[in-house]
Design a protein around this motif. Structure first.
Motif, PDB file in Angstrom:
ATOM      1  N   ASP A 218       0.755  -1.138  -0.045  1.00 26.49           N
ATOM      2  CA  ASP A 218       0.067  -0.001  -0.150  1.00 26.49           C
ATOM      3  C   ASP A 218       0.661   1.218  -0.050  1.00 26.49           C
ATOM      4  O   ASP A 218       2.085   1.073  -0.066  1.00 26.49           O
ATOM      5  CB  ASP A 218      -1.038  -0.092   1.130  1.00 26.49           C
ATOM      6  N   PRO A 219       0.400   2.400  -0.122  1.00 26.89           N
ATOM      7  CA  PRO A 219       1.184   3.654  -0.053  1.00 26.89           C
ATOM      8  C   PRO A 219       2.238   3.719   1.097  1.00 26.89           C
ATOM      9  O   PRO A 219       3.181   4.357   1.198  1.00 26.89           O
ATOM     10  CB  PRO A 219       0.222   4.771   0.055  1.00 26.89           C
ATOM     11  N   SER A 220       1.655   3.240   2.297  1.00 30.54           N
ATOM     12  CA  SER A 220       2.672   3.419   3.581  1.00 30.54           C
ATOM     13  C   SER A 220       3.877   2.512   3.160  1.00 30.54           C
ATOM     14  O   SER A 220       4.860   2.855   3.620  1.00 30.54           O
ATOM     15  CB  SER A 220       1.891   2.781   4.858  1.00 30.54           C
ATOM     16  N   GLY A 221       3.421   1.277   2.313  1.00 30.07           N
ATOM     17  CA  GLY A 221       4.712   0.320   2.041  1.00 30.07           C
ATOM     18  C   GLY A 221       5.741   0.971   1.268  1.00 30.07           C
ATOM     19  O   GLY A 221       6.815   0.856   1.327  1.00 30.07           O
ATOM     20  N   ASP A 222       5.096   1.824   0.361  1.00 32.84           N
ATOM     21  CA  ASP A 222       6.034   2.437  -0.673  1.00 32.84           C
ATOM     22  C   ASP A 222       7.051   3.528   0.207  1.00 32.84           C
ATOM     23  O   ASP A 222       8.036   3.813  -0.189  1.00 32.84           O
ATOM     24  CB  ASP A 222       4.870   3.215  -1.643  1.00 32.84           C
ATOM     25  N   ARG A 223       6.253   4.241   0.831  1.00 32.49           N
ATOM     26  CA  ARG A 223       7.116   5.121   1.701  1.00 32.49           C
ATOM     27  C   ARG A 223       7.881   4.557   2.519  1.00 32.49           C
ATOM     28  O   ARG A 223       9.293   4.944   2.615  1.00 32.49           O
ATOM     29  CB  ARG A 223       5.999   5.936   2.630  1.00 32.49           C
ATOM     30  N   LEU A 224       7.731   3.456   3.216  1.00 32.47           N
ATOM     31  CA  LEU A 224       8.859   2.790   4.009  1.00 32.47           C
ATOM     32  C   LEU A 224       9.846   2.235   3.230  1.00 32.47           C
ATOM     33  O   LEU A 224      11.043   2.320   3.782  1.00 32.47           O
ATOM     34  CB  LEU A 224       8.048   1.584   4.614  1.00 32.47           C
ATOM     35  N   ARG A 225       9.533   1.585   1.971  1.00 29.27           N
ATOM     36  CA  ARG A 225      10.810   1.097   1.127  1.00 29.27           C
ATOM     37  C   ARG A 225      11.684   2.365   0.824  1.00 29.27           C
ATOM     38  O   ARG A 225      12.627   2.325   0.691  1.00 29.27           O
ATOM     39  CB  ARG A 225      10.160   0.489  -0.072  1.00 29.27           C
TER      40      ARG A 225
END
Length: 205
Positions: free
Chosen positions: A66-73
């Motif tokens: 999800d977008p939170s995962g994109d930011r974490l990556r």
């Protein structure tokens, strides 16, 4: 005289993972029903402990998809392919299933039964873990026993002490974090470079 029964062999990581995937303990309290989402491996070097899956992750069954995962990556400077290499990176959140929404909006906290039940069984057998990322207040609290939301900045800025014990506290990478980080320039200037160095060191070899 009672006969001595042979000792049961210890539970394997694969057995624990199968039991976790079949878990329905919190089923009546979960608005979308149980769907535990996690990844474990006996060879993983890095463990990401998040809060709980959101609706998109519940639907896909893929953690941080999800977008939170994109930011974490982006924080970790990891490509999706590397992030989802389960042989190197394990993902076990404070709550394995989507917990629902709060009455006034926002995801509900992880179910309190989850981490005490499953973390020892899923995490303890992963003997190669070198670094644990604690992503979000609930993940931090499940391991460090702190903080309240008001103390999150202090906990994240003081990352050096938990890092000495193989732990790295982080805010949750939701869209709200952009404003939080903008008010705390030390996060991008000091925390993210140290985070990337720690992640690279954990994954080397």
């Amino acid at each position: 005289m009672a006969a001595h029964l042979p000792a049961m062999p210890p539970e394997t990581l694969e057995e624990a993972a199968a039991a976790a995937r079949a878990c329905t303990r919190c089923g009546p309290a979960l608005p979308l029903g149980p769907r535990p989402v996690f990844r474990v491996s006996p060879t993983a070097r890095l463990l990401i402990i998040g809060q709980a899956p959101g609706t998109k992750v519940h639907a896909s069954g893929i953690p941080w998809n999800d977008p939170s995962g994109d930011r974490l990556r982006s924080w970790l400077q990891l490509e999706r392919e590397d992030f989802y290499d389960a042989s190197r990176i394990a993902i076990v959140s404070a709550g394995l299933c989507y917990p629902g929404r709060m009455p006034r909006g926002g995801d509900a906290p992880p179910r309190p039964e989850c981490a005490p039940l499953w973390h020892p069984r899923l995490i303890d057998p992963m003997r190669e873990i070198r670094l644990r990322l604690l992503v979000g207040t609930y993940a931090i609290r499940s391991v460090l026993g702190r903080p309240a939301a008001a103390a999150l900045g202090q906990t994240v800025q003081g990352f050096a002490e938990p890092l000495s014990r193989g732990l790295f506290p982080l805010p949750h990478p939701s869209w709200r974090t952009r404003s939080w980080a903008a008010q705390r320039p030390w996060f991008e200037a000091e925390v993210l470079p140290a985070l990337r160095d720690a992640v690279r060191a954990a994954l080397v070899g």
